[in-house]
Write an enzyme that holds these catalytic residues in place. Sequence first.
Site, PDB file in Angstrom:
ATOM      1  N   SER A 122     109.311 -52.550 -54.638  1.00  0.00           N
ATOM      2  CA  SER A 122     109.486 -51.332 -55.412  1.00  0.00           C
ATOM      3  C   SER A 122     110.924 -50.822 -55.291  1.00  0.00           C
ATOM      4  CB  SER A 122     108.473 -50.281 -54.958  1.00  0.00           C
ATOM      5  OG  SER A 122     108.478 -49.170 -55.825  1.00  0.00           O
TER       6      SER A 122
ATOM      7  N   ASP B 286     101.559 -52.714 -64.091  1.00  0.00           N
ATOM      8  CA  ASP B 286     102.625 -51.978 -63.415  1.00  0.00           C
ATOM      9  C   ASP B 286     103.633 -51.507 -64.461  1.00  0.00           C
ATOM     10  OD1 ASP B 286     104.686 -51.037 -61.836  1.00  0.00           O
ATOM     11  OD2 ASP B 286     105.069 -52.929 -60.815  1.00  0.00           O
TER      12      ASP B 286
ATOM     13  N   HIS C  86     101.008 -51.705 -59.129  1.00  0.00           N
ATOM     14  CA  HIS C  86     102.169 -51.340 -58.334  1.00  0.00           C
ATOM     15  C   HIS C  86     101.755 -50.859 -56.937  1.00  0.00           C
ATOM     16  CE1 HIS C  86     106.465 -50.525 -58.050  1.00  0.00           C
ATOM     17  NE2 HIS C  86     106.129 -49.517 -57.275  1.00  0.00           N
TER      18      HIS C  86
END
Length: 407
Positions: free
Chosen positions: A193, A347, A377
Amino acid sequence: MTALWLVLLVNLSTFFLGVFIWAVIQHFLIAEIPSALQHPVKFRCMHCIALFLITMGNILEKLKICSMPRFIQCIHDLAAIKKNYNLMVTNMYFGTIPVRLFQPKAVSSKLQRGIIFYHGGGTICGSLDSYHNLCSFLAQETESVVLSVGYRKLPDHCYPSVHNDCLNATIHFMKGLKSYGVDPSRVVVCGESVGGSAVAIVTQGLLNFPSLPKICAQVLITPVTQIIDFQLPSHQQNQNVPFLTKDLLMTSVCKYLDIDLSWKDAVASGTNVPPDTWEKYRKWLTFDNIPRRFKSKSLLPEFPGHFNEAAYLETRHTLKAEISPLLADDQIIAQLPQAFLVSCENDPLRDDALLYKKRLEDAGVPVTWYHVEDGFHGCIALFDKQPFSFPCSMKIVNAVISYIKGI
């Protein structure tokens, strides 16, 4: 006195129950659960709990008791740390940056592979503790020395704390690799991320330090690679998919970049970006660079509305390549090491990975891509959090381990 305590307990219980019911209602009104996702009931339950905690954090912040990010961090760090007797774990500081070193106890006659890991969490949560088990697993399964970087984050630290801390910790580590038993020719940077964004930015930034050993590979797991275009197909398709909804994503972006939340809609729609800037970067941000199978027929490229100069003046620092590594110059991209990119179908940041993949490939950088159809995610952080783990969590972990072992 007993009666007062009883009344207080009943009122608190009613309050918490009311907040939780509100979170459940919010979930069913807003959240979209992808059909490909496994264990949808568990996913719904986890999202309701997440909404409850975020709401409680916001209430505490409004009451000036505790900031929402700090509350979420405290809850997130309650995850149990598993002892691994095959590793020696050392907590250290590189200057003011906390780091955690994972070293195999087994005696090795040669220097070992090194992995520098940057955790995720949207600059709101995530820590050395919450990603301890993942780093421990990576160290054991790849027989590598792993350095986990505990960069500064919200609410006390905004841009550029994450990327500065990751770069400075990496430089410090790279200068003393042999003292940690690491082979200078086998160093991998890995992140998830916002940590994946740090991988891209640090790898590019290290090109300014030719005296340091070269990074041999970069592993970017569901990374953020640009914060200019939030109208890409994945942003449209997954804007209400937990756990990274569009609202949470935009709030995190604005808070970290110290942008007043009143400009959130302008950033989301792209009206803060001048037309000439759109034209400059369109070749890298175009829908055409995304494979056809990821674009629904019902989706059309959305162009920003009328340019908002006031929004631009408040947010112009977001247009830097130091924040959006996808926008780096060609000569920088061409010098980058081989890459392993992980994307998840459900995501909003899926297309960030796809665009960076194409950017690297066009520059001649070898890229291995791993796409998870049932992934969402942040799922990698749940890989060992039974009963909250998902099959996609372990898929990604195993894919990353397999790639690193092959280097």
